[in-house]
Write a protein that holds these residues in place. Sequence first.
Motif, PDB file in Angstrom:
ATOM      1  N   ILE A  32       0.838  -1.206   0.000  1.00 44.52           N
ATOM      2  CA  ILE A  32       0.000   0.000   0.000  1.00 44.52           C
ATOM      3  C   ILE A  32       0.871   1.254   0.000  1.00 44.52           C
ATOM      4  O   ILE A  32       0.605   2.219  -0.738  1.00 44.52           O
ATOM      5  CB  ILE A  32      -0.941  -0.010   1.216  1.00 44.52           C
ATOM      6  CG1 ILE A  32      -1.966  -1.154   1.072  1.00 44.52           C
ATOM      7  CG2 ILE A  32      -1.674   1.319   1.344  1.00 44.52           C
ATOM      8  CD1 ILE A  32      -2.826  -1.344   2.296  1.00 44.52           C
ATOM      9  N   SER A  33       1.919   1.266   0.810  1.00 45.28           N
ATOM     10  CA  SER A  33       2.789   2.436   0.858  1.00 45.28           C
ATOM     11  C   SER A  33       3.511   2.655  -0.465  1.00 45.28           C
ATOM     12  O   SER A  33       3.722   3.798  -0.887  1.00 45.28           O
ATOM     13  CB  SER A  33       3.801   2.282   1.991  1.00 45.28           C
ATOM     14  OG  SER A  33       4.645   1.164   1.760  1.00 45.28           O
ATOM     15  N   TYR A  34       3.869   1.585  -1.161  1.00 47.06           N
ATOM     16  CA  TYR A  34       4.546   1.729  -2.461  1.00 47.06           C
ATOM     17  C   TYR A  34       3.596   2.324  -3.499  1.00 47.06           C
ATOM     18  O   TYR A  34       3.983   3.202  -4.285  1.00 47.06           O
ATOM     19  CB  TYR A  34       5.059   0.368  -2.925  1.00 47.06           C
ATOM     20  CG  TYR A  34       5.769   0.418  -4.266  1.00 47.06           C
ATOM     21  CD1 TYR A  34       7.045   0.952  -4.364  1.00 47.06           C
ATOM     22  CD2 TYR A  34       5.154  -0.067  -5.421  1.00 47.06           C
ATOM     23  CE1 TYR A  34       7.705   1.001  -5.578  1.00 47.06           C
ATOM     24  CE2 TYR A  34       5.808  -0.023  -6.637  1.00 47.06           C
ATOM     25  CZ  TYR A  34       7.077   0.517  -6.714  1.00 47.06           C
ATOM     26  OH  TYR A  34       7.725   0.574  -7.919  1.00 47.06           O
ATOM     27  N   VAL A  35       2.346   1.877  -3.497  1.00 53.25           N
ATOM     28  CA  VAL A  35       1.365   2.410  -4.442  1.00 53.25           C
ATOM     29  C   VAL A  35       1.125   3.895  -4.186  1.00 53.25           C
ATOM     30  O   VAL A  35       1.062   4.712  -5.129  1.00 53.25           O
ATOM     31  CB  VAL A  35       0.049   1.606  -4.340  1.00 53.25           C
ATOM     32  CG1 VAL A  35      -1.043   2.264  -5.188  1.00 53.25           C
ATOM     33  CG2 VAL A  35       0.262   0.172  -4.779  1.00 53.25           C
ATOM     34  N   ILE A  36       1.029   4.296  -2.931  1.00 57.10           N
ATOM     35  CA  ILE A  36       0.821   5.705  -2.605  1.00 57.10           C
ATOM     36  C   ILE A  36       2.043   6.537  -2.991  1.00 57.10           C
ATOM     37  O   ILE A  36       1.927   7.644  -3.553  1.00 57.10           O
ATOM     38  CB  ILE A  36       0.495   5.860  -1.112  1.00 57.10           C
ATOM     39  CG1 ILE A  36      -0.830   5.165  -0.788  1.00 57.10           C
ATOM     40  CG2 ILE A  36       0.432   7.331  -0.719  1.00 57.10           C
ATOM     41  CD1 ILE A  36      -1.161   5.172   0.683  1.00 57.10           C
ATOM     42  N   ALA A  37       3.243   6.011  -2.722  1.00 54.51           N
ATOM     43  CA  ALA A  37       4.468   6.751  -3.032  1.00 54.51           C
ATOM     44  C   ALA A  37       4.656   6.926  -4.532  1.00 54.51           C
ATOM     45  O   ALA A  37       5.228   7.934  -4.976  1.00 54.51           O
ATOM     46  CB  ALA A  37       5.667   6.031  -2.424  1.00 54.51           C
ATOM     47  N   ARG A  39       2.465   7.687  -6.620  1.00 53.22           N
ATOM     48  CA  ARG A  39       1.650   8.824  -7.036  1.00 53.22           C
ATOM     49  C   ARG A  39       2.165  10.156  -6.485  1.00 53.22           C
ATOM     50  O   ARG A  39       1.981  11.198  -7.103  1.00 53.22           O
ATOM     51  CB  ARG A  39       0.196   8.612  -6.600  1.00 53.22           C
ATOM     52  CG  ARG A  39      -0.473   7.403  -7.260  1.00 53.22           C
ATOM     53  CD  ARG A  39      -1.906   7.252  -6.779  1.00 53.22           C
ATOM     54  NE  ARG A  39      -2.582   6.149  -7.456  1.00 53.22           N
ATOM     55  CZ  ARG A  39      -3.209   6.242  -8.625  1.00 53.22           C
ATOM     56  NH1 ARG A  39      -3.244   7.416  -9.251  1.00 53.22           N
ATOM     57  NH2 ARG A  39      -3.798   5.199  -9.162  1.00 53.22           N
ATOM     58  N   LEU A  40       2.797  10.119  -5.323  1.00 47.61           N
ATOM     59  CA  LEU A  40       3.180  11.364  -4.668  1.00 47.61           C
ATOM     60  C   LEU A  40       4.651  11.712  -4.824  1.00 47.61           C
ATOM     61  O   LEU A  40       5.012  12.897  -4.739  1.00 47.61           O
ATOM     62  CB  LEU A  40       2.840  11.287  -3.171  1.00 47.61           C
ATOM     63  CG  LEU A  40       1.356  11.070  -2.827  1.00 47.61           C
ATOM     64  CD1 LEU A  40       1.168  11.015  -1.326  1.00 47.61           C
ATOM     65  CD2 LEU A  40       0.487  12.172  -3.443  1.00 47.61           C
ATOM     66  N   GLU A 142       8.781   9.801   1.215  1.00 45.29           N
ATOM     67  CA  GLU A 142       8.553   8.359   1.164  1.00 45.29           C
ATOM     68  C   GLU A 142       8.607   7.738   2.560  1.00 45.29           C
ATOM     69  O   GLU A 142       7.830   6.824   2.885  1.00 45.29           O
ATOM     70  CB  GLU A 142       9.602   7.707   0.265  1.00 45.29           C
ATOM     71  CG  GLU A 142       9.499   8.112  -1.201  1.00 45.29           C
ATOM     72  CD  GLU A 142      10.716   7.686  -2.005  1.00 45.29           C
ATOM     73  OE1 GLU A 142      11.438   6.799  -1.508  1.00 45.29           O
ATOM     74  OE2 GLU A 142      10.925   8.234  -3.096  1.00 45.29           O
ATOM     75  N   ILE A 145       5.377   8.511   4.260  1.00 40.56           N
ATOM     76  CA  ILE A 145       4.307   7.669   3.708  1.00 40.56           C
ATOM     77  C   ILE A 145       4.375   6.266   4.301  1.00 40.56           C
ATOM     78  O   ILE A 145       3.369   5.709   4.761  1.00 40.56           O
ATOM     79  CB  ILE A 145       4.388   7.622   2.176  1.00 40.56           C
ATOM     80  CG1 ILE A 145       4.049   8.991   1.574  1.00 40.56           C
ATOM     81  CG2 ILE A 145       3.440   6.562   1.616  1.00 40.56           C
ATOM     82  CD1 ILE A 145       4.273   9.069   0.073  1.00 40.56           C
ATOM     83  N   VAL A 149       1.495   4.678   6.735  1.00 41.99           N
ATOM     84  CA  VAL A 149       0.765   3.468   6.352  1.00 41.99           C
ATOM     85  C   VAL A 149       0.964   2.374   7.402  1.00 41.99           C
ATOM     86  O   VAL A 149       0.022   1.644   7.753  1.00 41.99           O
ATOM     87  CB  VAL A 149       1.218   2.981   4.962  1.00 41.99           C
ATOM     88  CG1 VAL A 149       0.623   1.610   4.645  1.00 41.99           C
ATOM     89  CG2 VAL A 149       0.803   3.987   3.900  1.00 41.99           C
TER      90      VAL A 149
END
Length: 399
Positions: A32-37, A39-40, A142, A145, A149
Amino acid sequence: MWHESSLFTRAVRRRRDPVAVQALRSTAAAVISYVIALRLSSEPAPLTAPLTALLVVQVTLYSTLTTGIRRVNSVVAGVLIAIGFSALVGLTWWSLGLIILASLIVGHLVRVDEFVPEVAISAMLVLGVTRVADTAWDRVLETLIGAAVGLLTNLLFAPPVWVGPAGEAITDLAGRMRTLLRHMGEHPAGPNGVEDAVARLHEARRLDNDIAHVDGALRQAEDSLRLNPRVREGLLFRLVLRTGLDTLEICAVVLRVACRTLTDLAKIRDEDPLFPPPLSHALREVFDHLAVAVDSFAGLITAQVSANAEEAEARLARELATARSSRDRLAGLLLEQVRAHPAQWQLHGALLADIDRVLDELGVEKRSERLMEELDRHSRARRERHPRMARLRGPLTPS
């Protein structure tokens, strides 16, 4: 039918296994943290986010919170050090040595504990890129994030309370102590008597390793009770288990001393029986009652339902009363033995004193007294840490 029930039981235990829970929670948080990172962050592969989430997520909520805060501090400190060095010097062998030394010192100053090397690692990774400023802040982003998470994973999906495994560990420890006590009641004559006494002494010494294992399980249970929304009276649970383990640890030390006394008596008597038949029978009876009492004590401190606790307490009180009656008969027989062998009066007296100490430690009154002392100590410590809160509560407390 029994086979299916056994498989189901093993499956439930495996599902609640700390390693399995840790692996599933860490994997989900990292992904989940990789997917969010992605994008940001401007980095093409922001692996710092899943790395941080992987390291932040722990089995208990309390350890996750404390670990997450220390890890964020370590990364931010390393990034700030790298930014400062990049503005003054480039990357050379001597500047690398300086940044590592500075990072390790700063890591101890900001009190990140086991994450001190992470300060130096973050500084080196950021200093080794060309666009230091952009990469530095991306790394901070990162890290935040991944830490966020990891924290949210345990907040939204509350971790299990590990009181059950700790209770099982205490029950297993009591079972081994019960077995030792039953072995201590056996007194064969002849050369094997000394060998058996030495074997019991080694068995008693091995309890130290068992206590260390139980202490580790109990520490995990204590952490799982802190800041856990599932638990309302976490402090009471922690103190009941902790004081119970302290009592068993004291009993284990006393039993080891008693085994040493029996070994010395066996060496002195050599080929002769360790005790005459009436005394040997009385001693076996006392140790048998102590074995049941230890088992009942473990059931009392691990009981989760009040009805079970009351039943365990009543059983413990009955067993201790019977053990004390047997102890009184044993004391009279030991007195006759001392008159027959006056040179061994110290060993006989030490054995009786060890039995008295175990009976006293397992007593219901002793347990209640120790529990109240721990509750008072925690209350005083809380008032000292938060004096203003204590003063606010004072007027609201009914007299």
